[in-house]
Design an enzyme around this catalytic site. Structure first.
Site, PDB file in Angstrom:
ATOM      1  N   ALA A  55      17.016  23.065  14.896  1.00 48.83           N
ATOM      2  CA  ALA A  55      17.306  24.334  13.768  1.00 48.83           C
ATOM      3  C   ALA A  55      17.882  25.471  14.395  1.00 48.83           C
ATOM      4  O   ALA A  55      18.697  26.013  13.643  1.00 48.83           O
ATOM      5  CB  ALA A  55      16.028  24.400  12.942  1.00 48.83           C
ATOM      6  N   PHE A  56      17.333  25.735  15.508  1.00 43.58           N
ATOM      7  CA  PHE A  56      17.753  27.059  16.145  1.00 43.58           C
ATOM      8  C   PHE A  56      19.523  26.936  16.845  1.00 43.58           C
ATOM      9  O   PHE A  56      20.033  27.705  16.705  1.00 43.58           O
ATOM     10  CB  PHE A  56      16.936  27.374  17.220  1.00 43.58           C
ATOM     11  CG  PHE A  56      17.043  28.472  17.995  1.00 43.58           C
ATOM     12  CD1 PHE A  56      17.953  28.431  19.121  1.00 43.58           C
ATOM     13  CD2 PHE A  56      16.596  29.588  17.829  1.00 43.58           C
ATOM     14  CE1 PHE A  56      18.263  29.624  19.846  1.00 43.58           C
ATOM     15  CE2 PHE A  56      16.890  30.890  18.554  1.00 43.58           C
ATOM     16  CZ  PHE A  56      17.555  30.867  19.375  1.00 43.58           C
TER      17      PHE A  56
ATOM     18  N   ASN B 122      21.621  24.552  20.007  1.00 46.21           N
ATOM     19  CA  ASN B 122      21.968  23.533  20.974  1.00 46.21           C
ATOM     20  C   ASN B 122      20.743  23.971  22.085  1.00 46.21           C
ATOM     21  O   ASN B 122      20.535  24.914  22.298  1.00 46.21           O
ATOM     22  CB  ASN B 122      23.368  23.632  21.837  1.00 46.21           C
ATOM     23  CG  ASN B 122      24.421  22.878  20.655  1.00 46.21           C
ATOM     24  OD1 ASN B 122      24.137  22.173  20.143  1.00 46.21           O
ATOM     25  ND2 ASN B 122      25.623  23.320  21.089  1.00 46.21           N
ATOM     26  N   VAL B 123      20.579  22.707  22.785  1.00 48.50           N
ATOM     27  CA  VAL B 123      19.402  22.823  23.851  1.00 48.50           C
ATOM     28  C   VAL B 123      20.134  22.165  25.113  1.00 48.50           C
ATOM     29  O   VAL B 123      20.809  21.263  25.210  1.00 48.50           O
ATOM     30  CB  VAL B 123      18.180  22.166  23.632  1.00 48.50           C
ATOM     31  CG1 VAL B 123      17.182  22.291  24.783  1.00 48.50           C
ATOM     32  CG2 VAL B 123      17.678  22.279  22.217  1.00 48.50           C
TER      33      VAL B 123
ATOM     34  N   LYS C 117      17.228  27.157  24.672  1.00 44.51           N
ATOM     35  CA  LYS C 117      17.772  26.899  23.465  1.00 44.51           C
ATOM     36  C   LYS C 117      18.859  28.172  23.120  1.00 44.51           C
ATOM     37  O   LYS C 117      18.304  29.266  23.484  1.00 44.51           O
ATOM     38  CB  LYS C 117      16.534  27.035  22.457  1.00 44.51           C
ATOM     39  CG  LYS C 117      15.766  25.787  22.700  1.00 44.51           C
ATOM     40  CD  LYS C 117      14.525  25.715  21.835  1.00 44.51           C
ATOM     41  CE  LYS C 117      15.134  25.390  20.604  1.00 44.51           C
ATOM     42  NZ  LYS C 117      13.823  25.194  19.438  1.00 44.51           N
TER      43      LYS C 117
ATOM     44  N   ASP D 152       9.325  21.307   9.803  1.00 49.66           N
ATOM     45  CA  ASP D 152      10.098  20.415  10.493  1.00 49.66           C
ATOM     46  C   ASP D 152       9.728  19.629  11.532  1.00 49.66           C
ATOM     47  O   ASP D 152      10.309  19.234  12.593  1.00 49.66           O
ATOM     48  CB  ASP D 152      11.372  21.256  11.291  1.00 49.66           C
ATOM     49  CG  ASP D 152      12.617  20.515  11.376  1.00 49.66           C
ATOM     50  OD1 ASP D 152      12.734  19.428  10.208  1.00 49.66           O
ATOM     51  OD2 ASP D 152      13.465  20.933  11.932  1.00 49.66           O
TER      52      ASP D 152
END
Length: 660
Positions: free
Chosen positions: A360-361, A363-364, A379, A476
């Site tokens: 949700a934040f 790309n990792v 992140k 989530d």
């Protein structure tokens, strides 16, 4: 000094032969002619429609490309702006012989206008003998499962950059689209450079759907640095699949507006906007008159412009410094602050090859710190207001939490306009990748590990719901947000959507956030995030762990979509609940333990939130400290809790506007 600056400004203003700012461009092909396009390979024009591959009744290998003849500028050096773009097109994929399908088509951007690759799984984009030679950015509409490129199935959409192993894919069936149906399908592809997000929409109608099938948080400014050609490619190998492009629209936007006049393009199929030049007179008298008038008008104006720019920059810098100092003061006693330079180097400049997940934040990225030899997961935000909000939410929540089943936060960085969180790297990746592995990377998750995951996840949720100073509602919970450490123990992560609340307060009203398949019915209806909505998501995850099936997936040999909760409940009603167990386990589990886990999952996924157990009760059941809950044989009808009043639903309107 001021007269010198003013003189330089006036000389640039009145003596520059032309402006060099790039222009936005658009074109529209409601149908095709031979003008304005280039056809390569087996592509051909017939009755205003472009066929990308051969139309023959016997299986063959074929590849072809359609390229817009003029290169398109996506980056302006003067303003340092990368353009956004939007395209829509109608296509159909059919086969002259029933069942003879493969391999698909792509929409691509490439610095090369001679893009024609090999047939088969190479989709007409790359040559099989030199698969890494061509540079491109493509959206693939793939109709064949090709294990060489880690395809998830034979009906998916994916984002490819310089290679055919997609960065991210989405099953077209999730929106009831069958790419091979032969029906006319409209696709919309939108990239917004300010938000760093690329969205792909699909529909059988000409109406754009409200939600994208594929959404990728990615910064394409690193790839859109040259003039690019846009077009389509397709291929077959031993099949009679036919790929047709019926219409096409394309436009770029986001460049700074300049003085311009519109000229009709030299062909009727498309139009562009060209920049006009400022006229320069050769008359000495006119030049002196203009110079005098320019000094009289531009002098004071230039002074005020410089003053305004200086004031704006100073205020913005002061605000940024104050925010950064405030942020650092809040978390001074928390995790360590990383340098942006160090994180940039550890992720190879946030290269796409280092992407290991999407949350949700944002790309990792996998980060390898050469100096220490440590490995982390970084992140990166979406560069938007929502991204900053989620960054602060995750940082403020996770920094104060301590539990063995949480992903450990190692540090953070707020610099260069970036918002970054650094977590401990989880060597076994996410739970969804282990439960639903690619064929060549199959790792069987043992029954003991599955039980441990169920207990560990219940333990950390009990901590969040009941043991923290302020209750944390995650909102989530899904298998892609559950990481597995070296011992396959669960670690809950991604708190970008989480919310804090006091234990004695009613839940806030928010816009629905989360992932379809894991969302409780009352949450979809009212937007109320409570601990019981987390319990519902937990129940779906537990069923996914026990059954090895996704929350929503297509039935084998059918177009019907099956809901996991409904499917398990149906087997329970027929007295065949053990048939829901993951077939990959080959019966290597204790039947009573499997039965208990499945019934716990169903009780947590009860349609009525009032009938769901607390997560503390779930933990006691799994640890054999309490008796299992009786689950009715028939799934109860959808009932919304009477505790949710109209006043509750419409309360806290401002909060509802701030949550995506």
């Amino acid at each position: 000094m001021a007269p010198t600056i003013l003189l330089v400004f006036l000389l640039l203003l009145f003596n520059s032969p032309s402006l060099t700012l790039s222009e936005n461009i658009s074109f529209d092909f409601p149908s095709f002619t031979a003008r304005n396009i280039t056809l390569l390979g087996d592509s051909h024009l017939k009755n205003g429609v472009i066929g990308l591959t051969r139309e023959i009744g016997v299986p063959s290998s074929s590849s072809g490309s359609l390229v817009y003849e003029n290169p398109i500028r996506f980056f302006d050096q003067e303003s340092n702006i990368t353009a956004s773009f939007s395209t829509s097109f109608s296509f159909s994929i059919n086969s002259l012989n029933s069942g003879s399908f493969g391999d698909g088509l792509t929409f691509f951007l490439s610095p090369d206008n001679q893009t024609l690759g090999s047939p088969g799984g190479y989709l007409g984009l790359v040559n099989s003998s030199e698969p890494n030679k061509n540079k491109f950015l493509a959206i693939e509409f793939d109709t064949k499962l090709d294990t060489e490129f880690n395809d998830p199935n034979g009906n998916h959409v994916g984002l490819d950059i310089d290679e055919l192993d997609s960065i991210m894919t989405a099953d077209a069936g999730l929106q009831n689209i069958d790419l091979k149906s032969g029906n006319l399908i409209t696709a919309w592809i939108d990239y917004k450079n300010d938000l760093r997000v690329l969205n792909v929409f699909l529909s059988y109608s000409s109406l754009k759907p409200p939600t994208p099938l594929l959404s990728v948080d990615i910064d394409l400014s690193h790839y859109l640095i040259d003039d690019m050609f846009v077009g389509f490619s397709a291929s077959t190998e031993g099949s009679t699949e036919v790929h047709l492009i019926h219409s096409w629209r394309f436009k770029t936007f986001g460049f700074l507006p300049v003085r311009s006049k519109s000229h009709p393009h030299n062909v009727s199929d498309s139009s562009v906007t060209e920049i006009s030049e400022f006229p320069v007179s050769n008359s000495t008298e006119k030049h002196h008159n203009r110079l005098g008038l320019g000094i009289g008008i531009a002098g004071p104006a230039f002074f005020f412009v410089v003053l305004a720019v200086f004031g704006y920059v100073s205020v913005k810098k002061w605000k940024d410094t104050r925010v950064e100092k405030g942020l650092k003061a809040e978390i001074l006693t928390g995790p360590r602050e990383f340098s942006y330079r160090g994180l940039y180097a550890a992720t190879r400049g946030f290269h796409s090859s280092r992407i290991i997940g999407h949350g949700a934040f944002g790309n990792v990225y996998k980060a390898v710190f050469v100096s220490s030899g440590d490995v982390g997961a970084v992140k990166r935000s979406k560069h938007s207001h929502e991204g900053k909000t989620e960054f602060l939410a995750e940082l403020s929540i996770i920094a104060g939490l301590r539990h063995k089943n949480l992903v450990p936060l190692q540090g953070w960085c707020a610099d260069k306009g970036e918002l970054l969180l650094v977590y401990e790297f989880m060597p076994n990746g996410s739970l969804d990748k282990v439960l639903h592995p690619e064929p060549e990377n199959s790792v069987l998750l043992a029954w003991s590990h599955r039980q441990n995951i169920a207990i560990g996840l219940a333990s950390v949720l009990a901590y969040l719901h009941q043991e923290c100073e302020q209750q944390v509602i995650h909102r989530d919970i899904k298998t892609s947000n559950i990481m597995l450490d070296g011992n396959f123990s669960p670690r809950l992560g991604d708190f970008g959507l989480a919310r804090l609340m006091d234990h004695d307060k009613s839940p806030v009203s928010t816009l629905t956030a989360g992932t379809m398949g894991y969302l409780a019915p009352e949450y979809l209806q009212y937007g109320k995030a409570t601990e019981k909505t987390d319990v519902f998501s937990y129940g779906v995850v537990i069923l996914e762990v026990a059954c090895g099936r996704r929350p929503i997936e297509r039935e084998v040999n059918s177009q019907k979509m099956v809901n996991l909760v409904d499917w398990v409940w149906g087997l329970h009603g027929e007295g065949r609940i053990f048939e829901a167990a993951d077939k990959k386990l080959n019966g290597a589990f204790e039947e009573e333990e499997m039965r208990k886990l499945l019934l716990v999952g169903l009780s947590c996924a009860h349609p009525d939130s009032a009938e769901r157990p607390s997560i503390r009760r779930v933990l006691q059941i799994l640890n054999n400290e309490a008796n299992p809950i009786a689950v009715p044989k028939m799934k109860p009808s959808l009932v919304f809790s009477c505790s949710l009043t109209v006043e509750d639903i419409v309360s806290d309107d401002e909060e509802s506007k701030t949550t995506a």
